[in-house]
Design a protein around this motif. Structure first.
Motif, mmCIF file in Angstrom:
data_model
loop_
_atom_site.group_PDB
_atom_site.id
_atom_site.type_symbol
_atom_site.label_atom_id
_atom_site.label_comp_id
_atom_site.label_asym_id
_atom_site.label_seq_id
_atom_site.Cartn_x
_atom_site.Cartn_y
_atom_site.Cartn_z
ATOM 1 N N LYS A 85 -0.339 -32.782 -43.931
ATOM 2 C CA LYS A 85 -0.583 -33.237 -42.529
ATOM 3 C C LYS A 85 0.680 -33.793 -42.072
ATOM 4 O O LYS A 85 0.939 -33.521 -40.957
ATOM 5 C CB LYS A 85 -1.455 -34.702 -42.834
ATOM 6 N N ARG A 86 1.740 -34.088 -43.054
ATOM 7 C CA ARG A 86 2.871 -34.532 -42.113
ATOM 8 C C ARG A 86 4.056 -33.246 -41.892
ATOM 9 O O ARG A 86 4.624 -33.265 -41.073
ATOM 10 C CB ARG A 86 3.857 -35.569 -43.263
ATOM 11 N N ALA A 213 12.309 -37.179 -47.852
ATOM 12 C CA ALA A 213 11.532 -36.523 -47.321
ATOM 13 C C ALA A 213 10.758 -37.127 -46.203
ATOM 14 O O ALA A 213 10.704 -36.659 -44.813
ATOM 15 C CB ALA A 213 10.761 -35.465 -48.081
ATOM 16 N N PRO A 214 10.086 -38.268 -46.373
ATOM 17 C CA PRO A 214 9.254 -38.876 -45.263
ATOM 18 C C PRO A 214 9.885 -39.638 -44.336
ATOM 19 O O PRO A 214 9.628 -39.978 -43.056
ATOM 20 C CB PRO A 214 8.464 -39.972 -45.794
ATOM 21 N N PHE A 222 11.173 -32.080 -41.478
ATOM 22 C CA PHE A 222 11.572 -32.007 -42.858
ATOM 23 C C PHE A 222 10.623 -30.460 -43.247
ATOM 24 O O PHE A 222 9.652 -30.543 -42.943
ATOM 25 C CB PHE A 222 11.121 -32.883 -43.529
ATOM 26 N N VAL A 223 11.550 -29.667 -44.047
ATOM 27 C CA VAL A 223 11.025 -28.478 -44.456
ATOM 28 C C VAL A 223 11.132 -28.632 -46.196
ATOM 29 O O VAL A 223 12.205 -28.565 -46.662
ATOM 30 C CB VAL A 223 11.778 -27.301 -44.140
ATOM 31 N N THR A 327 16.906 -40.523 -43.684
ATOM 32 C CA THR A 327 17.449 -41.470 -44.503
ATOM 33 C C THR A 327 17.612 -42.880 -43.706
ATOM 34 O O THR A 327 17.399 -42.639 -42.245
ATOM 35 C CB THR A 327 18.507 -41.339 -45.624
ATOM 36 N N TYR A 328 17.661 -43.862 -44.447
ATOM 37 C CA TYR A 328 17.937 -44.999 -43.379
ATOM 38 C C TYR A 328 19.440 -45.433 -43.869
ATOM 39 O O TYR A 328 19.933 -46.514 -43.631
ATOM 40 C CB TYR A 328 17.150 -46.246 -43.722
ATOM 41 N N LEU A 329 20.446 -44.566 -44.107
ATOM 42 C CA LEU A 329 21.760 -44.520 -44.637
ATOM 43 C C LEU A 329 22.716 -43.907 -43.160
ATOM 44 O O LEU A 329 22.227 -43.038 -42.825
ATOM 45 C CB LEU A 329 21.792 -44.085 -45.687
#
Length: 392
Positions: A85-86, A213-214, A222-223, A327-329
């Motif tokens: 789905k994503r 990845a998410p 994203f691949v 990422t959250y970085l």
């Protein structure tokens, strides 16, 4: 004055849910490593409450006393559905997966399957520091193929590194960080296809750490490595850990491409004893029912990336920052601040804000720091102000 972004309509932004006082009640590494006067913006823990479906699933399991050993394929089935789905990837076959304790321990087991003691493992620094630590601990040789000046894989350097790695007939592996930590680069389908072609040409086996990845920014795709032409003999590690803040609920999945199924089948049976049953339950619930929460998180992170860019321009204009695609970085080039190879030390001791030193990330890390954006806008603003105060 920098304007802190407003919350979007719909699912509440989980990054705005917790106060600093409540966060300081946590007993995890992020909140217990430093004294209370230090603002922690370092290790990869998010300042969020858990997604409600995860809380419900774990609470229901505890109420049942369902705290035994993990079994079944629910986690793999949930990830396969999420990937389809994503990412539009329907190639994640449940029968080519295995549960492992976490991504890095899974990386260790995968590298053991395709290399032997003393063999080279290629990495792209600056890169996640445990890559160096775990590879060294398993008696393999780390070989660096540094990223290009743009923070992306340099295919020319990578090919030369592959050539040298196998020159004397040794087996070699390539530990691919995708998306890349700390730069936040999301490798394109063309880049990954080129990587697969190089790996095939030189006989190098690819093991992809795809834990982030998410966590891709709006408008970025994203691949999965195993989905690109030539990636069929690759191995991948995935987990819900980073995207749903589940590091304390251990579980990950090792995934084999069609050409690597026999390799994964050789993984020792006892490795599957390491994951937490509650971890598997939590990760499965996150992937099946936590996507609305994830979308709200991603919107909040997009706002935080923009906020950080504005704050740096206002308070630390000499810092070079290329907002990450995932990422959250945030990876900050602080070399113009004249704080030496380890500016994180000055930020900690003079500004009382903790960020990750760039030095453990390998070549290209000197003079850089990594900052964790997975917190409230107010805490990010305070963190940047403290960093700026360290220069006075």
């Amino acid at each position: 004055m920098t304007r802190i972004p407003h919350e979007r309509p719909g699912e509440p932004n989980p990054l705005r849910a917790l106060t600093l006082d409540r966060l300081r009640r946590r007993t995890s590494m992020k909140w217990r490593t430093y004294p209370d006067d230090v603002l922690p913006l370092w290790v990869a823990e998010m300042d969020v409450p858990l997604a409600e479906p995860v809380v419900r699933a774990v609470t229901d399991a505890l109420a049942l006393g369902d705290t035994g050993y993990p079994a079944g394929t629910a986690y793999a089935e949930a990830l396969a559905a999420f990937a389809d789905k994503r990412w539009g990837w329907d190639g994640l076959a449940v029968d080519r997966t295995a549960i492992v304790p976490d991504v890095m321990l899974g990386v260790v087991e995968m590298i053991k399957l395709v290399t032997g003691p003393g063999d080279p493992v290629v990495v792209n620094p600056p890169v996640y520091p445990p890559f160096f630590q775990f590879v060294d601990h398993m008696d393999r040789q780390v070989v660096e193929a540094p990223l290009g000046a743009d923070g992306r894989i340099d295919l020319g350097i990578l090919e030369e590194t592959f050539r040298r790695a196998v020159a004397d007939g040794r087996r070699a592996a390539y530990l691919l960080c995708s998306p890349h930590n700390p730069t936040g680069a999301v490798h394109t389908a063309a880049e990954l296809t080129a990587v697969a072609a190089l790996a095939d040409r030189h006989g190098v086996r690819v093991v992809a750490d795809e834990i982030h990845a998410p966590l891709v920014a709006a408008g970025v795709d994203f691949v999965p490595y195993l989905s690109v032409p030539g990636g069929e003999d690759g191995l991948s590690l995935m987990s819900a850990s980073k995207a749903w803040n589940l590091a304390g609920l251990k579980a990950a999945l090792a995934i084999a491409g069609p050409g690597a199924a026999a390799d994964l089948a050789r993984m020792p049976e006892e490795v599957g004893h390491g994951p937490s049953h509650l971890g598997v339950i939590a990760h499965t619930a996150a992937l099946r029912e936590g996507t609305a929460w994830l979308d709200a998180l991603l919107a909040g992170l997009d706002g935080n990336r923009r906020l950080l860019t504005d704050l740096l321009a206002e308070h630390l204009p000499a810092v070079v920052h290329r907002p990450g695609e995932a990422t959250y970085l945030a990876w900050l080039d602080c070399r113009a601040l004249a704080l030496g190879d380890d500016p994180a030390d000055a930020f900690l001791h003079r500004g009382r804000v903790a960020v990750n030193s760039g030095l453990p990330f390998g070549t290209g890390g000197a003079g850089h720091v990594r900052l964790n954006l997975a917190t409230s806008p107010e805490i990010i603003e305070e963190g940047v102000r403290r960093m700026a105060a360290a220069l006075r």
